[in-house]
Write a protein that holds these residues in place. Sequence first.
Motif, PDB file in Angstrom:
ATOM      1  N   SER A 151      50.661  38.738  41.796  1.00  0.00           N
ATOM      2  CA  SER A 151      50.222  40.112  41.497  1.00  0.00           C
ATOM      3  C   SER A 151      48.745  40.128  41.128  1.00  0.00           C
ATOM      4  O   SER A 151      47.983  40.985  41.592  1.00  0.00           O
ATOM      5  CB  SER A 151      51.044  40.696  40.346  1.00  0.00           C
ATOM      6  OG  SER A 151      52.386  40.797  40.711  1.00  0.00           O
ATOM      7  N   LEU A 152      48.340  39.188  40.301  1.00  0.00           N
ATOM      8  CA  LEU A 152      46.939  39.107  39.895  1.00  0.00           C
ATOM      9  C   LEU A 152      46.038  38.837  41.097  1.00  0.00           C
ATOM     10  O   LEU A 152      45.020  39.506  41.283  1.00  0.00           O
ATOM     11  CB  LEU A 152      46.760  38.013  38.835  1.00  0.00           C
ATOM     12  CG  LEU A 152      45.337  37.798  38.333  1.00  0.00           C
ATOM     13  CD1 LEU A 152      44.824  39.042  37.622  1.00  0.00           C
ATOM     14  CD2 LEU A 152      45.287  36.593  37.419  1.00  0.00           C
ATOM     15  N   VAL A 153      46.438  37.885  41.934  1.00  0.00           N
ATOM     16  CA  VAL A 153      45.648  37.563  43.127  1.00  0.00           C
ATOM     17  C   VAL A 153      45.585  38.769  44.061  1.00  0.00           C
ATOM     18  O   VAL A 153      44.549  39.031  44.679  1.00  0.00           O
ATOM     19  CB  VAL A 153      46.225  36.314  43.838  1.00  0.00           C
ATOM     20  CG1 VAL A 153      45.604  36.114  45.211  1.00  0.00           C
ATOM     21  CG2 VAL A 153      46.024  35.074  42.966  1.00  0.00           C
ATOM     22  N   SER A 154      46.661  39.528  44.143  1.00  0.00           N
ATOM     23  CA  SER A 154      46.682  40.721  44.989  1.00  0.00           C
ATOM     24  C   SER A 154      45.693  41.775  44.500  1.00  0.00           C
ATOM     25  O   SER A 154      45.077  42.479  45.307  1.00  0.00           O
ATOM     26  CB  SER A 154      48.103  41.298  45.008  1.00  0.00           C
ATOM     27  OG  SER A 154      48.157  42.468  45.782  1.00  0.00           O
ATOM     28  N   PHE A 155      45.522  41.879  43.183  1.00  0.00           N
ATOM     29  CA  PHE A 155      44.630  42.900  42.625  1.00  0.00           C
ATOM     30  C   PHE A 155      43.164  42.479  42.596  1.00  0.00           C
ATOM     31  O   PHE A 155      42.278  43.333  42.570  1.00  0.00           O
ATOM     32  CB  PHE A 155      45.086  43.300  41.217  1.00  0.00           C
ATOM     33  CG  PHE A 155      46.201  44.279  41.230  1.00  0.00           C
ATOM     34  CD1 PHE A 155      45.982  45.611  41.529  1.00  0.00           C
ATOM     35  CD2 PHE A 155      47.497  43.875  40.963  1.00  0.00           C
ATOM     36  CE1 PHE A 155      47.018  46.521  41.556  1.00  0.00           C
ATOM     37  CE2 PHE A 155      48.548  44.772  40.990  1.00  0.00           C
ATOM     38  CZ  PHE A 155      48.305  46.102  41.291  1.00  0.00           C
ATOM     39  N   LEU A 156      42.874  41.181  42.593  1.00  0.00           N
ATOM     40  CA  LEU A 156      41.478  40.733  42.489  1.00  0.00           C
ATOM     41  C   LEU A 156      40.575  41.271  43.608  1.00  0.00           C
ATOM     42  O   LEU A 156      39.474  41.736  43.319  1.00  0.00           O
ATOM     43  CB  LEU A 156      41.411  39.208  42.409  1.00  0.00           C
ATOM     44  CG  LEU A 156      41.865  38.612  41.071  1.00  0.00           C
ATOM     45  CD1 LEU A 156      41.827  37.097  41.126  1.00  0.00           C
ATOM     46  CD2 LEU A 156      41.039  39.143  39.915  1.00  0.00           C
ATOM     47  N   PRO A 157      41.015  41.247  44.884  1.00  0.00           N
ATOM     48  CA  PRO A 157      40.143  41.833  45.925  1.00  0.00           C
ATOM     49  C   PRO A 157      39.894  43.326  45.729  1.00  0.00           C
ATOM     50  O   PRO A 157      38.821  43.827  46.056  1.00  0.00           O
ATOM     51  CB  PRO A 157      40.906  41.571  47.229  1.00  0.00           C
ATOM     52  CG  PRO A 157      41.843  40.467  46.914  1.00  0.00           C
ATOM     53  CD  PRO A 157      42.189  40.603  45.463  1.00  0.00           C
ATOM     54  N   ILE A 158      40.879  44.041  45.177  1.00  0.00           N
ATOM     55  CA  ILE A 158      40.709  45.473  44.914  1.00  0.00           C
ATOM     56  C   ILE A 158      39.621  45.680  43.870  1.00  0.00           C
ATOM     57  O   ILE A 158      38.718  46.512  44.044  1.00  0.00           O
ATOM     58  CB  ILE A 158      42.034  46.101  44.433  1.00  0.00           C
ATOM     59  CG1 ILE A 158      43.102  45.987  45.497  1.00  0.00           C
ATOM     60  CG2 ILE A 158      41.838  47.556  44.011  1.00  0.00           C
ATOM     61  CD1 ILE A 158      44.512  46.263  44.999  1.00  0.00           C
ATOM     62  N   VAL A 159      39.709  44.925  42.786  1.00  0.00           N
ATOM     63  CA  VAL A 159      38.713  45.047  41.717  1.00  0.00           C
ATOM     64  C   VAL A 159      37.329  44.691  42.255  1.00  0.00           C
ATOM     65  O   VAL A 159      36.355  45.422  42.012  1.00  0.00           O
ATOM     66  CB  VAL A 159      39.095  44.165  40.506  1.00  0.00           C
ATOM     67  CG1 VAL A 159      37.982  44.137  39.481  1.00  0.00           C
ATOM     68  CG2 VAL A 159      40.388  44.674  39.877  1.00  0.00           C
TER      69      VAL A 159
END
Length: 151
Positions: free
Chosen positions: A41-49
């Motif tokens: 989940s964290l890795v999925s959100f990092l590109p968004i941020v």
Amino acid sequence: MQNISAAWLYPIILVAGALQAWGPPMNGVLRNALSNPWLASLVSFLPIVAFLVVLMFCAPRPLPTLEGISGMPWWAPLGGLVGAFAVVAGLMFVDKVGAGAFAGLTITANILMSLIIDKYGWFGTEVHPLGGWRMLGAVLMVSGIALIAKF
């Protein structure tokens, strides 16, 4: 954006909706590769941020005012957390029910909740009555997802 006719927005919205179907299966593969759903989940959100930080610096907007922040409802910043729940659900369950059933269930639940939000004008939205045609659409959505999930 307010000058643009809604008809021009529909193709963009349709593309965005089509791309949303990619997310859960992609996140399911990410979860399987990383083994840990919370890390995935964290890795999925990092590109968004990272993408939003780049946009913030490339297309700067004014910073919020103290009045704007103090006048904001307490629940306003929670939209991302609500969205994160959907991402985590997709990441953990899409491979168990299939992409079609997962998307159908989430979209149908989204439509049904949106009708309630519209009916009562929650979250600052304009009130839209829940008439017969809207209810028929809801019944058809539920019927359609029941068929997709069963077959």
